[in-house]
Every structure is written in C-alpha cells, then in structure tokens.
Design a protein around this motif. Sequence first.
Motif, PDB file in Angstrom:
ATOM      1  N   HIS A 135       0.629  -1.145   0.013  1.00  0.00           N
ATOM      2  CA  HIS A 135      -0.025   0.057   0.022  1.00  0.00           C
ATOM      3  C   HIS A 135       0.952   1.238  -0.103  1.00  0.00           C
ATOM      4  O   HIS A 135       0.268   2.394  -0.085  1.00  0.00           O
ATOM      5  N   MET A 136       2.056   1.305   0.074  1.00  0.00           N
ATOM      6  CA  MET A 136       2.918   2.404   0.215  1.00  0.00           C
ATOM      7  C   MET A 136       3.301   2.860  -1.284  1.00  0.00           C
ATOM      8  O   MET A 136       3.514   1.893  -1.967  1.00  0.00           O
ATOM      9  N   ARG A 137       3.266   4.203  -1.326  1.00  0.00           N
ATOM     10  CA  ARG A 137       3.650   4.885  -2.501  1.00  0.00           C
ATOM     11  C   ARG A 137       4.576   6.132  -2.313  1.00  0.00           C
ATOM     12  O   ARG A 137       4.505   6.661  -1.286  1.00  0.00           O
ATOM     13  N   ALA A 138       5.468   6.126  -3.016  1.00  0.00           N
ATOM     14  CA  ALA A 138       6.521   7.274  -3.057  1.00  0.00           C
ATOM     15  C   ALA A 138       5.812   8.718  -3.589  1.00  0.00           C
ATOM     16  O   ALA A 138       5.307   8.729  -4.555  1.00  0.00           O
ATOM     17  N   PRO A 139       6.192   9.610  -2.811  1.00  0.00           N
ATOM     18  CA  PRO A 139       5.585  10.932  -3.479  1.00  0.00           C
ATOM     19  C   PRO A 139       6.146  11.427  -4.551  1.00  0.00           C
ATOM     20  O   PRO A 139       7.658  11.097  -4.747  1.00  0.00           O
ATOM     21  N   LYS A 140       5.604  12.319  -5.190  1.00  0.00           N
ATOM     22  CA  LYS A 140       6.244  12.984  -6.487  1.00  0.00           C
ATOM     23  C   LYS A 140       7.122  13.919  -6.258  1.00  0.00           C
ATOM     24  O   LYS A 140       8.382  14.112  -6.450  1.00  0.00           O
ATOM     25  N   ASP A 141       6.974  14.781  -5.018  1.00  0.00           N
ATOM     26  CA  ASP A 141       7.947  15.880  -4.534  1.00  0.00           C
ATOM     27  C   ASP A 141       8.742  15.269  -3.436  1.00  0.00           C
ATOM     28  O   ASP A 141       8.258  14.808  -2.516  1.00  0.00           O
ATOM     29  N   PRO A 142      10.022  15.207  -3.501  1.00  0.00           N
ATOM     30  CA  PRO A 142      10.944  14.342  -2.494  1.00  0.00           C
ATOM     31  C   PRO A 142      10.958  15.162  -1.036  1.00  0.00           C
ATOM     32  O   PRO A 142      11.401  14.253  -0.276  1.00  0.00           O
ATOM     33  N   ASN A 143      10.417  16.233  -0.975  1.00  0.00           N
ATOM     34  CA  ASN A 143      10.440  16.738   0.364  1.00  0.00           C
ATOM     35  C   ASN A 143       9.145  16.749   0.873  1.00  0.00           C
ATOM     36  O   ASN A 143       8.894  17.059   2.120  1.00  0.00           O
ATOM     37  N   GLU A 144       8.042  15.640   0.322  1.00  0.00           N
ATOM     38  CA  GLU A 144       6.936  15.492   1.118  1.00  0.00           C
ATOM     39  C   GLU A 144       7.012  14.163   1.779  1.00  0.00           C
ATOM     40  O   GLU A 144       8.082  13.318   1.407  1.00  0.00           O
TER      41      GLU A 144
END
Length: 362
Positions: A135-144
Amino acid sequence: MTEQTQLDLAETAAPDGGGAGASKAMAFSFGEAESVLDRRELSQYFEIWHNGRWFEPPLPMDKLCQAFNMAPHHSSAIWLKVNLLVGAHVPTAKLSSDDFERWALDFLQMGNGYLEDIPNRGGGTARLDHASARHMRAPKDPNEGYFFIGSGVAQEHQFAPGRIFHLQQPDVAQEIYGLPAWLAALQSGLLNENATLFRRRYYLNGAHMGFILYVSEAFSDQETADQIEKAIKAGKGAGNFKNMFLNIPSGKKDSVQLLPVGELAAKDEFSGIKNISRDDMLAAHRVPPILLGIVPQNAAGFGKPSEALDTFYLVEVVPIIRRLLRVNDWAGSEVLQFANYDASDGSQITPTGKRIAAASED
C-alpha cells in the motif's frame, strides 16, 4: 482475463424432411479453463507515472502479493531466507521481531521494504513499525512524505516527511521503486502453477481430455435434443475440459471424425514442466535444492545439508543482512542487530561476512 473461445451453434434442416417439427443438426461446446492469475498484467512493464501526488509502482503490488503463492518452490525459497534472517535477528527496544519479519518478507517478495518512525515526546525515535509494501507509494515531491493507499475509495494517509525508511532492491530502469530479484522466474512460476491446475482438472474430469457425445439417430422432436443438451451442460464440473454434444439426424458412422495431430492421449509433459520450472525458480533464488527438501534423482545426492547451508548463508544471506543494516544509518542509532552465525565447522560468520575461526581445544 482468459480469452474465451466460442463455437457457433450450427443448425441445418434434416435432409429427409423440412417440416417445422423435423430435427435439426446441432453442436455446442463448453468448459473453457481459466487461469488464476492474469499473466499479461504481471509480465508487462509500464512507465512510472504519477497522479500529481505520488508515483505508481512499475508492477501492480496486488499481483506481486498473489504471486507469492504461485508455486511451492518460490514461497519456500522466500521463507527460507526469512527464517534465516529471523534466526539471526536480535530484537531491540526500537525494532521488534514481528515488525522485522514482516519488513524482511516484504523486501524479499515485493522488492521494497518500509519502516515507519514512531516519534517519542522528545522528537526522537520511540520505535520502528512495519508499513505494508503493498500500500505504500513514493511522493512526487521528494520533500513530502510517503503515502499509504488503502483498497477503498478515499482511503489514503500521508506520512510526515522523513518518517518512512524505504529499502529497495534496485531496478535498472528506474530508482523510485525496487523490483524483486526473483522477477526473472515469474513466468516459470506461473507455468508451474498452470501445470498443476491442468493436472487437477484432468484428474477431476475423469482422466480424459473431454469427449464428443455423438448421436446419429434423429430425435422425435427438438425438445428432446434440447433437454439432453441442458442435462449435459448442467452436469459438467467447474473448470473441466471442453466437451461437445453433436446430433446429426440420419448421420453415418463416419460422418464426424476426430483427426488428431500426434497421439490422442493427453501428453502434457507434467513432470518435465514441473522440474524445469522448479529449476528456474531455484536458479532465480540461488537456493540449493537440498535446503528445500527436494529429493535427489541420482545416487550421489546433493551433499551435506550443513555445508550447503554454510555456503548459502555466506553468499546469499549475508548480503541481504548488509542491505537491511542500512536502516541504522538512517535512524542514527543501532536499531537493528544480528547475531553471528554458527557454521558447521565450529567457526562463526559475522553479519558483515567475516569468519571467526573456531576456538582451539588446547
């Protein structure tokens, strides 16, 4: 979805009568087999795309979860590595044995492992909890922060930035998500599963490939033919092979012939398929067959299990341990610890792969 093959019903008037009540020639088939997993979705790579907030994985995580049980030699090889890791793991106050086991299982099966940093009142790390790779997803913005995406509508949660440790098995095509090292054996695992399903259906169907029920005599009316058709359809087993009912009024003995190419018997090469696909999976996992309980087919056998285990631990498990230990650098403290492995010759193998010779008895 499995492609369905349809056979159009052929209805022609009987040659000896064209009245409304005359019997008509008819043919139908049924019983198309279906696969458990959609192989096309699992075998295709897709471009890493995002919805403006997070990136989607290159392969469907749900399908990778289902593939865990596609073949016994695949899941057993994964569990062997997990068991060796759990056996060497030393639980700490910040990482429990249960969270470590789930994290290690995700890392080996899914190619990605996630741990959530649970803060204490002082802002430090109270403990590390496992976060499901499915269920985990990496954010588009690396700062988020990372996202947790549920299976329902609007079931999502975004973690605070820096609270998720993401360990991945590297992929040559992109660096956002990892891909499991065993992926090259995916098709072999699915072939192994399909061979087992084929054999089960063959057995449940009475050890035959299906039949043609041929009736050459004309029925008294079309209703009788319809009732026989309905009875055969209702009596077939789920997932059985395709059967056919064929009624040709006033037909001759050789009006319908089955002309096979090769032998008529079912030659599915079950043992060959199982053995070849098994060897592919063992090669992808780099697991000695003796450690999975495989019976040797020759008199020489596979050698001593203890020696095979020592070599496997050194060349396969130790590199995994060294990858997992990267969490200590991220956490800033020794949250993950491993004990030395006791080899069969009395020596010990450290988590970094160094050998400590056995103590002298003098």
